[in-house]
Design an enzyme around this catalytic site. Structure first.
Site, PDB file in Angstrom:
ATOM      1  N   PRO A 172      -2.415  34.239  85.848  1.00 17.73           N
ATOM      2  CA  PRO A 172      -1.054  33.980  85.709  1.00 17.73           C
ATOM      3  C   PRO A 172      -0.105  35.265  85.723  1.00 17.73           C
ATOM      4  O   PRO A 172      -0.693  36.365  85.344  1.00 17.73           O
ATOM      5  CB  PRO A 172      -0.738  33.214  84.526  1.00 17.73           C
ATOM      6  CG  PRO A 172      -2.088  32.755  83.892  1.00 17.73           C
ATOM      7  CD  PRO A 172      -3.204  33.801  84.400  1.00 17.73           C
ATOM      8  N   THR A 232       0.030  38.741  82.750  1.00 15.17           N
ATOM      9  CA  THR A 232      -1.286  38.879  82.061  1.00 15.17           C
ATOM     10  C   THR A 232      -1.708  40.293  81.905  1.00 15.17           C
ATOM     11  O   THR A 232      -2.729  40.588  81.177  1.00 15.17           O
ATOM     12  CB  THR A 232      -2.263  38.027  82.289  1.00 15.17           C
ATOM     13  OG1 THR A 232      -2.463  38.012  83.914  1.00 15.17           O
ATOM     14  CG2 THR A 232      -1.812  36.390  82.016  1.00 15.17           C
ATOM     15  N   GLY A 233      -1.280  41.333  82.898  1.00 16.15           N
ATOM     16  CA  GLY A 233      -1.899  42.599  82.729  1.00 16.15           C
ATOM     17  C   GLY A 233      -2.644  42.762  83.649  1.00 16.15           C
ATOM     18  O   GLY A 233      -3.727  43.758  83.583  1.00 16.15           O
ATOM     19  N   LYS A 234      -2.812  42.381  84.909  1.00 18.55           N
ATOM     20  CA  LYS A 234      -3.981  42.643  85.923  1.00 18.55           C
ATOM     21  C   LYS A 234      -3.635  43.970  86.490  1.00 18.55           C
ATOM     22  O   LYS A 234      -4.347  44.795  86.644  1.00 18.55           O
ATOM     23  CB  LYS A 234      -3.621  41.528  87.097  1.00 18.55           C
ATOM     24  CG  LYS A 234      -4.100  40.279  86.867  1.00 18.55           C
ATOM     25  CD  LYS A 234      -4.010  39.289  87.989  1.00 18.55           C
ATOM     26  CE  LYS A 234      -2.532  38.974  88.255  1.00 18.55           C
ATOM     27  NZ  LYS A 234      -1.673  38.546  87.221  1.00 18.55           N
ATOM     28  N   THR A 235      -2.324  44.464  86.778  1.00 20.00           N
ATOM     29  CA  THR A 235      -1.977  45.851  87.226  1.00 20.00           C
ATOM     30  C   THR A 235      -2.361  46.905  86.124  1.00 20.00           C
ATOM     31  O   THR A 235      -2.838  48.049  86.647  1.00 20.00           O
ATOM     32  CB  THR A 235      -0.551  45.756  87.801  1.00 20.00           C
ATOM     33  OG1 THR A 235      -0.526  44.838  88.408  1.00 20.00           O
ATOM     34  CG2 THR A 235      -0.436  47.343  88.331  1.00 20.00           C
ATOM     35  N   GLU A 251      16.976  15.816  66.230  1.00 21.52           N
ATOM     36  CA  GLU A 251      16.189  16.577  65.873  1.00 21.52           C
ATOM     37  C   GLU A 251      15.374  16.247  64.707  1.00 21.52           C
ATOM     38  O   GLU A 251      14.312  16.428  64.760  1.00 21.52           O
ATOM     39  CB  GLU A 251      16.775  18.150  65.682  1.00 21.52           C
ATOM     40  CG  GLU A 251      17.506  18.710  66.772  1.00 21.52           C
ATOM     41  CD  GLU A 251      16.736  18.679  68.309  1.00 21.52           C
ATOM     42  OE1 GLU A 251      15.428  18.995  67.908  1.00 21.52           O
ATOM     43  OE2 GLU A 251      17.133  18.767  69.285  1.00 21.52           O
ATOM     44  N   HIS A 266      12.648  13.964  65.852  1.00 23.02           N
ATOM     45  CA  HIS A 266      11.404  14.484  66.414  1.00 23.02           C
ATOM     46  C   HIS A 266      10.233  15.043  65.286  1.00 23.02           C
ATOM     47  O   HIS A 266       9.346  14.737  65.251  1.00 23.02           O
ATOM     48  CB  HIS A 266      11.725  15.878  67.296  1.00 23.02           C
ATOM     49  CG  HIS A 266      12.394  15.545  68.556  1.00 23.02           C
ATOM     50  ND1 HIS A 266      11.712  14.660  69.391  1.00 23.02           N
ATOM     51  CD2 HIS A 266      13.417  15.801  69.249  1.00 23.02           C
ATOM     52  CE1 HIS A 266      12.477  14.514  70.461  1.00 23.02           C
ATOM     53  NE2 HIS A 266      13.514  15.299  70.503  1.00 23.02           N
ATOM     54  N   ASP A 288      13.091  15.658  76.877  1.00 21.30           N
ATOM     55  CA  ASP A 288      12.040  14.925  76.403  1.00 21.30           C
ATOM     56  C   ASP A 288      11.483  13.893  77.173  1.00 21.30           C
ATOM     57  O   ASP A 288      10.239  13.724  77.257  1.00 21.30           O
ATOM     58  CB  ASP A 288      12.663  14.439  75.011  1.00 21.30           C
ATOM     59  CG  ASP A 288      13.222  15.326  73.858  1.00 21.30           C
ATOM     60  OD1 ASP A 288      12.764  16.444  74.089  1.00 21.30           O
ATOM     61  OD2 ASP A 288      14.209  14.948  73.506  1.00 21.30           O
TER      62      ASP A 288
END
EC number: 3.4.24.-
Length: 621
Positions: free
Chosen positions: A205, A208-211, A428, A431, A504
């Site tokens: 995704p 995520t730190g590929k580069t 709230e 929930h 919701d």
């Protein structure tokens, strides 16, 4: 890593220089060179030349007379005297009256006004062309650098990125550490007969730190690092992208051992459609074909490692991902709980934090976030500390920064009426209470009715005690019931519903549909999938593949599932109406309460032992 930039002057610089030189030449040098040589004579000589009819062009002023001989080869000048018959005698001698200053050699005038400026312009053009060709890397480069790869070159520096700067991706670092070891000790591998992969594809995704992982490989190996985005290969003219690919690999072979990193490779590596006709993209396909050829054209032991990153691995051409080109595929997924905690600690090195900061709690609250989002959370916390006039970041700063990322900033000017505020408080608490009254539900961390910039008038934060990779059917049904708890509380207390449950409803519907079409959690359809995820890394958009009759049956089952959980939530709230009223009133007064306050008040509502056990069981999950 430190980027190496060669100093290049823009093309307009040379054009301005040429124009400035020509302007100065015409303004100063040319008039001086073209100015005729003038001989001073007395008036008597002038009279004798008139008698001999040896006068060509004459220019008479109030103080002097300038004239030429008959052949216009020499210019003379004498003082003006009172002579009433001068004009008649000049006319009889065949003289013409004109400006003498423009007279001169026509050959010299042509050379100075046309040939010399043209020669200067051509000479400067040749010099500029030579300099530009040198900057573009040789005589075979395309005009104006359009065939130049323009890859950014990085070399090792004292503040370069290392594996220690990349946290939360231990499996990916382990895979890439082998490449670093090969660049340091190639003989160890060649002695066994092993060879490194030609290419490594990083997939995952965004954020995520590929580069960063690719730069860390170059930093650990201490070799040059060529970085280029896939979109930079795409040009307006057909063939330019292929030329850039050739130039990139040419530079890489010259600087081997090195690492070539192509970010967002899906921009040029998408699947080719056979017989696409007018719908095809010749430029992109030519670029891809050239990339395939270049990757086949060098050996894996020449010290050039190709790294690439993409969020869309399913869209890549099979010829690009086959063994022999991109041999290894390294997933760079969203970090788990331990990974998130490690990432937070890495980014927290750059800021001053309070000694009581609990990164484990922050990591639990930030479930599902990427490395880039975690870095943003740390930065938002530091900015909040500065706004508050403090020099250290506290736990409250970090928790608030997570809420900023999830729900946006608090709306300072949003004022709810008493009735709206009461409805939001019941919504709230609905929930939170439904979640607490069920087993296998995540504990409540925080409840607030302060409006946020995302549009939410309030929210309930639930935080899992640990990452969950598998969810049971019961847990998913409990999630749907919790999502319907807000609307159920409005129905139980006010006897009417509002628009506050829109988000919701969307989440509950999506979850119920996934249970039936993808997870096989329906007795009638059993283990049959009707829905597929098109791209798991970019939004997870799905497509439904079934008949119209089946789709209608799916819709009926989705409605029935959501209605059943909605009825369950309403029943729970009706049975615990006293707790609902007390908690909602407390939230109405305080506006924000913690999960601990919520559970403490819930225990004080006088529940039966069985109900209290259910509550404690729900909170412990």
């Amino acid at each position: 890593m430190k980027e190496v930039k060669s100093p290049k002057k823009p093309l307009i610089y040379y054009y301005v220089l040429v124009l400035a030189i020509l302007f100065l030449f015409n303004l100063i040098v040319s008039p001086m060179l073209m100015r005729p040589q003038i001989d001073e004579v007395d008036y008597g000589t002038f009279m004798d030349m008139i008698e001999e009819k040896d006068v060509g062009v004459v220019e008479v002023t109030s103080t002097e007379i300038t004239f030429t001989n008959k052949d216009n080869t020499q210019v003379y000048q004498t003082g003006a005297m009172y002579d009433p018959t001068l004009t008649e005698r000049l006319h009889e001698a065949g003289a013409t009256f004109d400006s003498v200053s423009d007279q001169g050699s026509p050959i010299l005038s042509f050379l100075l006004s046309f040939v010399l400026p043209l020669a200067i312009f051509i000479g400067l053009g040749q010099y500029m062309s030579k300099k530009m060709m040198e900057q573009m890397g040789g005589k075979n480069s395309m005009s104006f650098g359009m065939g130049k790869s323009n890859a950014r070159v990085y070399v090792q520096s004292s503040d370069g990125i290392r594996f220690s700067d990349v946290a939360g991706e231990d499996e990916a670092k382990e895979n890439l550490a082998e490449i670093v070891d090969y660049l340091h000790n190639p003989k160890k591998y060649t002695d066994v007969g092993a060879s490194m992969p030609k290419g490594v594809l990083l997939v995952g995704p965004p954020g995520t730190g590929k580069t960063m992982l690719a730069k860390a490989v170059a930093g650990e190996a201490g070799v040059p690092f060529f970085s280029m985005s896939g979109s930079e290969f795409v040009e307006m003219f057909v063939g330019m992208g292929a030329s850039k690919v050739r130039d990139l690999f040419k530079q890489a072979k010259e600087k081997a051992p090195c690492i070539v990193f192509i970010d967002e490779i899906d921009a040029i590596g998408q699947k080719r459609n056979a017989g696409s006709g007018m719908g095809g993209n010749d430029e992109r396909e030519q670029t891809l074909n050239q990339l395939l050829t270049e990757m086949d054209g060098f050996e894996s032991n020449n010290g050039v490692i190709i790294l690439a990153a993409t969020n869309r691995p399913e869209s890549l051409d099979p010829a690009l991902t086959r063994p022999g080109r991109f041999d290894r595929r390294v997933p760079v997924e969203l970090p788990d709980l331990a990974g998130r905690e490690a990432i937070l600690k890495v980014h927290a090195r750059k800021i001053k934090t309070d000694g009581d900061v609990d990164f484990h709690t922050i990591a639990r609250m930030a479930a599902g976030t990427s490395g880039a989002e975690l870095a943003n959370i740390i930065n938002e916390a530091a900015l909040r500390a500065v706004r508050a006039g403090r020099t250290v970041v506290t736990q409250a700063d970090l928790e608030e920064s997570i809420e900023v990322v999830i729900a946006g900033y608090q709306k300072k000017n949003a004022i709810l009426s008493d009735q709206e505020k009461r409805v939001v408080a019941y919504h709230e608490i609905g929930h939170a209470l439904v979640a607490a009254l069920q087993t296998s539900s995540a504990p409540v961390q925080k409840i607030t009715i302060i409006p946020r910039t995302s549009g939410a008038l309030g929210y309930t934060m639930q935080v899992e005690t640990a990452d969950k990779n598998l969810l049971t059917k019961e847990e998913l049904e409990n999630k749907i019931a919790t999502l319907t708890g807000g609307r159920a509380a409005e129905e139980v207390v006010f006897g009417q519903i509002t628009t506050g449950a829109s988000n919701d409803i969307e989440q509950a519907t999506k979850l119920a549909r996934a249970m039936i079409t993808r997870y096989g959690m329906n007795d009638e359809f059993d283990m049959v999938a009707f829905e597929t995820v098109n791209n798991q890394y970019l939004g997870g958009d799905t497509s439904l593949a079934c008949s119209a009759e089946t789709q209608q049956a799916i819709d009926r089952k989705v409605v029935a599932l959501v209605k059943a959980q909605h009825a369950k939530a309403r029943q729970l709230l009706e049975e615990h109406r006293a707790a609902l009223d007390r908690l909602a009133q407390y939230l109405y007064e305080k506006e924000t309460i913690t999960g601990e306050e919520f559970m403490q008040l819930l225990r004080q509502t006088g529940q039966t032992p069985g109900q209290a056990a259910a509550i404690e069981g729900g909170a412990a999950q």
